[in-house]
Design a protein around this motif. Sequence first.
Motif, PDB file in Angstrom:
ATOM      1  N   TYR A 115      -3.032 -17.935   8.176  1.00 48.57           N
ATOM      2  CA  TYR A 115      -3.299 -16.516   8.379  1.00 48.57           C
ATOM      3  C   TYR A 115      -3.400 -16.213   9.869  1.00 48.57           C
ATOM      4  CZ  TYR A 115      -4.419 -16.448   3.398  1.00 48.57           C
ATOM      5  OH  TYR A 115      -4.359 -16.550   2.036  1.00 48.57           O
ATOM      6  N   THR A 116      -3.070 -14.984  10.227  1.00 51.74           N
ATOM      7  CA  THR A 116      -3.247 -14.554  11.612  1.00 51.74           C
ATOM      8  C   THR A 116      -4.715 -14.659  11.996  1.00 51.74           C
ATOM      9  OG1 THR A 116      -1.384 -13.021  11.409  1.00 51.74           O
ATOM     10  CG2 THR A 116      -2.901 -12.650  13.238  1.00 51.74           C
ATOM     11  N   CYS A 117      -5.593 -14.271  11.075  1.00 43.82           N
ATOM     12  CA  CYS A 117      -7.039 -14.392  11.296  1.00 43.82           C
ATOM     13  C   CYS A 117      -7.632 -15.305  10.231  1.00 43.82           C
ATOM     14  CB  CYS A 117      -7.717 -13.022  11.249  1.00 43.82           C
ATOM     15  SG  CYS A 117      -9.514 -13.112  11.490  1.00 43.82           S
ATOM     16  N   PRO A 118      -7.892 -16.570  10.557  1.00 51.09           N
ATOM     17  CA  PRO A 118      -8.472 -17.499   9.565  1.00 51.09           C
ATOM     18  C   PRO A 118      -9.875 -17.077   9.108  1.00 51.09           C
ATOM     19  CG  PRO A 118      -7.567 -18.671  11.465  1.00 51.09           C
ATOM     20  CD  PRO A 118      -7.611 -17.221  11.834  1.00 51.09           C
ATOM     21  N   LYS A 119     -10.575 -16.308   9.944  1.00 46.83           N
ATOM     22  CA  LYS A 119     -11.957 -15.934   9.604  1.00 46.83           C
ATOM     23  C   LYS A 119     -12.022 -15.098   8.328  1.00 46.83           C
ATOM     24  CE  LYS A 119     -13.598 -15.869  14.416  1.00 46.83           C
ATOM     25  NZ  LYS A 119     -14.161 -14.994  15.487  1.00 46.83           N
ATOM     26  N   CYS A 120     -11.141 -14.110   8.223  1.00 45.73           N
ATOM     27  CA  CYS A 120     -11.162 -13.221   7.059  1.00 45.73           C
ATOM     28  C   CYS A 120      -9.932 -13.378   6.176  1.00 45.73           C
ATOM     29  CB  CYS A 120     -11.294 -11.766   7.500  1.00 45.73           C
ATOM     30  SG  CYS A 120      -9.806 -11.108   8.305  1.00 45.73           S
ATOM     31  N   GLN A 121      -9.028 -14.305   6.559  1.00 44.72           N
ATOM     32  CA  GLN A 121      -7.772 -14.514   5.839  1.00 44.72           C
ATOM     33  C   GLN A 121      -6.981 -13.200   5.727  1.00 44.72           C
ATOM     34  OE1 GLN A 121      -8.481 -16.609   2.170  1.00 44.72           O
ATOM     35  NE2 GLN A 121      -9.315 -18.407   3.197  1.00 44.72           N
ATOM     36  N   ASP A 122      -7.006 -12.435   6.812  1.00 42.28           N
ATOM     37  CA  ASP A 122      -6.237 -11.192   6.923  1.00 42.28           C
ATOM     38  C   ASP A 122      -6.622 -10.145   5.879  1.00 42.28           C
ATOM     39  OD1 ASP A 122      -4.927 -12.261   9.094  1.00 42.28           O
ATOM     40  OD2 ASP A 122      -3.221 -12.976   7.936  1.00 42.28           O
ATOM     41  N   THR A 123      -7.892 -10.142   5.479  1.00 40.10           N
ATOM     42  CA  THR A 123      -8.374  -9.069   4.596  1.00 40.10           C
ATOM     43  C   THR A 123      -9.031  -7.955   5.400  1.00 40.10           C
ATOM     44  OG1 THR A 123     -10.563 -10.061   4.288  1.00 40.10           O
ATOM     45  CG2 THR A 123      -8.819 -10.724   2.753  1.00 40.10           C
ATOM     46  N   GLY A 124      -9.504  -8.279   6.607  1.00 41.66           N
ATOM     47  CA  GLY A 124     -10.179  -7.293   7.439  1.00 41.66           C
ATOM     48  C   GLY A 124     -11.689  -7.324   7.322  1.00 41.66           C
ATOM     49  N   TYR A 125     -12.199  -8.018   6.318  1.00 43.02           N
ATOM     50  CA  TYR A 125     -13.648  -8.057   6.106  1.00 43.02           C
ATOM     51  C   TYR A 125     -14.124  -9.464   5.777  1.00 43.02           C
ATOM     52  CZ  TYR A 125     -14.062  -2.981   6.108  1.00 43.02           C
ATOM     53  OH  TYR A 125     -14.051  -1.671   6.480  1.00 43.02           O
ATOM     54  N   ILE A 126     -15.319  -9.784   6.234  1.00 50.64           N
ATOM     55  CA  ILE A 126     -16.017 -11.006   5.850  1.00 50.64           C
ATOM     56  C   ILE A 126     -17.265 -10.548   5.105  1.00 50.64           C
ATOM     57  CG2 ILE A 126     -17.136 -13.109   6.657  1.00 50.64           C
ATOM     58  CD1 ILE A 126     -15.396 -12.875   9.201  1.00 50.64           C
ATOM     59  N   ILE A 127     -17.275 -10.778   3.812  1.00 58.93           N
ATOM     60  CA  ILE A 127     -18.273 -10.197   2.893  1.00 58.93           C
ATOM     61  C   ILE A 127     -18.159  -8.680   3.026  1.00 58.93           C
ATOM     62  CG2 ILE A 127     -20.646 -10.239   2.087  1.00 58.93           C
ATOM     63  CD1 ILE A 127     -21.041 -12.897   3.485  1.00 58.93           C
ATOM     64  N   ASN A 128     -19.157  -7.998   3.584  1.00 60.75           N
ATOM     65  CA  ASN A 128     -19.045  -6.545   3.737  1.00 60.75           C
ATOM     66  C   ASN A 128     -19.079  -6.145   5.201  1.00 60.75           C
ATOM     67  OD1 ASN A 128     -21.663  -7.145   4.278  1.00 60.75           O
ATOM     68  ND2 ASN A 128     -22.573  -5.511   3.046  1.00 60.75           N
ATOM     69  N   ARG A 129     -18.800  -7.110   6.084  1.00 65.00           N
ATOM     70  CA  ARG A 129     -18.801  -6.839   7.514  1.00 65.00           C
ATOM     71  C   ARG A 129     -17.370  -6.779   8.031  1.00 65.00           C
ATOM     72  NH1 ARG A 129     -18.507 -10.254  11.725  1.00 65.00           N
ATOM     73  NH2 ARG A 129     -18.785 -12.070  10.344  1.00 65.00           N
ATOM     74  N   ARG A 130     -17.105  -5.784   8.865  1.00 60.64           N
ATOM     75  CA  ARG A 130     -15.765  -5.622   9.403  1.00 60.64           C
ATOM     76  C   ARG A 130     -15.447  -6.761  10.360  1.00 60.64           C
ATOM     77  NH1 ARG A 130     -14.763   0.522  10.817  1.00 60.64           N
ATOM     78  NH2 ARG A 130     -15.526   0.007  12.882  1.00 60.64           N
ATOM     79  N   CYS A 131     -14.298  -7.393  10.151  1.00 56.11           N
ATOM     80  CA  CYS A 131     -13.881  -8.522  10.981  1.00 56.11           C
ATOM     81  C   CYS A 131     -13.398  -8.026  12.344  1.00 56.11           C
ATOM     82  CB  CYS A 131     -12.769  -9.305  10.281  1.00 56.11           C
ATOM     83  SG  CYS A 131     -12.271 -10.804  11.168  1.00 56.11           S
ATOM     84  N   GLU A 132     -13.487  -8.903  13.326  1.00 53.25           N
ATOM     85  CA  GLU A 132     -13.043  -8.570  14.676  1.00 53.25           C
ATOM     86  C   GLU A 132     -11.568  -8.193  14.702  1.00 53.25           C
ATOM     87  OE1 GLU A 132     -12.687 -10.760  19.076  1.00 53.25           O
ATOM     88  OE2 GLU A 132     -13.761 -11.728  17.413  1.00 53.25           O
ATOM     89  N   CYS A 133     -10.757  -8.839  13.851  1.00 56.53           N
ATOM     90  CA  CYS A 133      -9.322  -8.535  13.840  1.00 56.53           C
ATOM     91  C   CYS A 133      -9.066  -7.094  13.400  1.00 56.53           C
ATOM     92  CB  CYS A 133      -8.571  -9.517  12.941  1.00 56.53           C
ATOM     93  SG  CYS A 133      -8.880  -9.319  11.165  1.00 56.53           S
ATOM     94  N   LEU A 134      -9.872  -6.597  12.457  1.00 57.82           N
ATOM     95  CA  LEU A 134      -9.734  -5.210  12.017  1.00 57.82           C
ATOM     96  C   LEU A 134     -10.156  -4.250  13.118  1.00 57.82           C
ATOM     97  CD1 LEU A 134      -9.250  -2.925  10.045  1.00 57.82           C
ATOM     98  CD2 LEU A 134     -11.444  -3.436   8.966  1.00 57.82           C
ATOM     99  N   GLU A 135     -11.228  -4.592  13.830  1.00 52.05           N
ATOM    100  CA  GLU A 135     -11.675  -3.758  14.943  1.00 52.05           C
ATOM    101  C   GLU A 135     -10.547  -3.595  15.961  1.00 52.05           C
ATOM    102  OE1 GLU A 135     -14.381  -2.168  15.139  1.00 52.05           O
ATOM    103  OE2 GLU A 135     -15.939  -3.175  13.979  1.00 52.05           O
ATOM    104  N   LYS A 136      -9.867  -4.700  16.262  1.00 53.89           N
ATOM    105  CA  LYS A 136      -8.771  -4.653  17.236  1.00 53.89           C
ATOM    106  C   LYS A 136      -7.610  -3.809  16.719  1.00 53.89           C
ATOM    107  CE  LYS A 136      -9.745  -9.120  19.448  1.00 53.89           C
ATOM    108  NZ  LYS A 136      -9.244 -10.500  19.703  1.00 53.89           N
TER     109      LYS A 136
END
Length: 343
Positions: A115-136
Motif C-alpha cells: 500500500y502507498t500508506c502501510p499505516k492505514c492500508q490506503d483507507t484514510g483512517y486508523i480506527i476512527n482517527r484520520r490518517c496522515e495520508c488523508l490529511e495530505k
Amino acid sequence: MLLLTGNLQNKEPDMGYSKEIYRLAQQELDRRRNTARDTAEKHQAEIYSAIPRIREIQKELADSGLRAVQAAIYGGPNSPQALSSLRIKNQALQMERVKLLESARLPADFLEVHYTCPKCQDTGYIINRRCECLEKLLRRFAYRQVSESGGLGECRFENFLLSYYPDIPNQDGKIPRKIMAGILNSCQEYARNFLPNGESLLFRGHTGLGKTHLSLAIAYEAIEKGYGVYYASSQRLLDKLQAKQFQRQAKEDTDYQEMAENCDLLILDDLGAEYSTNFTVAALQNLINVRLTESRPTIVSTNLNTSMLTERYGERSVSRLLCSYRAFTFCGDDIRMIKRMEH
C-alpha cells in the motif's frame, strides 16, 4: 492494527473541507488501494506460473492458519501443542517460500500487498482517527481547487512587495506604503491565529492594489493548518448558484451552496463585478447572513465604495458588511499596470 473498513463517505468531516474535496480524496485512496491489490495479484499469477511450489505453500499456509484459528476457538487438552506444531510448520513454510523467491532474485515480500500508506492500508483512517495520508490528500486537493480559481501558487506573504507602494503622501495626506505595511501585518496575524469561528474581513480599494494577493496568502496559511478554504470570484460563485437553482447544469455534482456556506474560510473575490439580478443579490445576502449567524469567517474583496455597494446590494446588506466585518482600505497605484510597464 485495527483499520476502518468503510470509506470516507461514511465519515463526518471534522473540518470544513467541502464534500467535493472529500470525494476526490476518496477516489485517490480507492485508486491507490486497487492498484496495490492488482499489482499483488499480478505478482501472484506470475510467480505461481514460474514456481508452482509457491502456490502449494500459500495454500498450506492458509489451511494452517484456519486450523490455528479453530484450535484457538474450540480449545481442548491438546490445543497448546497443536498451536505450537502449527507455528513451527508455518515458519518452515515461510522460510521455504523466501528461499524460492530468492532463487528467482525476488524480494521476500514480493507477494505482499504494498500500500502507498502501510499505516492505514490506503483507507484514510486508523480506527476512527484520520490518517496522515488523508490529511495530505485533503490539503493537496484544497490547494488545487484554490489554485485553479485564483493562482494560489503565486501569492504568499513573502512575495507581497511593499516597494510597489509609494512612500510619499498621496492627495489625502496618507502614505500608501505605511498603510499597506499595517494591512500586511494584520493579515499575517490573522492567518497565524486563524480559527474557523474567527472574524471576517472586508478588503476595499481600487483594482491592482493586492486584495486578491493577500486573500490567497491567508488561504495558503489556513490550508497549511488543515482548514477547508473555498475561493471564488463573486461572478463565478453566483453564476454557479444560479445555474444550480434553475437546473441549467443538471450534471453538476458539486454542491457550491454547501461549499460556500460550510467551508472554514470563504474568500469571495471582486464583489460587485458580477452581473446583478434579483437572484444574485438575494443569494449574496443569504450567504453573508448564514456565515455570520454560524460564526464562519469570510473574506470579501471589492473595488466598490460604500455608496456603490449600497446602490447594488441595499443598505441592510452593506450595513452587515461594514459593521460585522473588519474593514481594510487598500491604497496606492495599480500594481498590475506597474508590472506590465516593467516588462
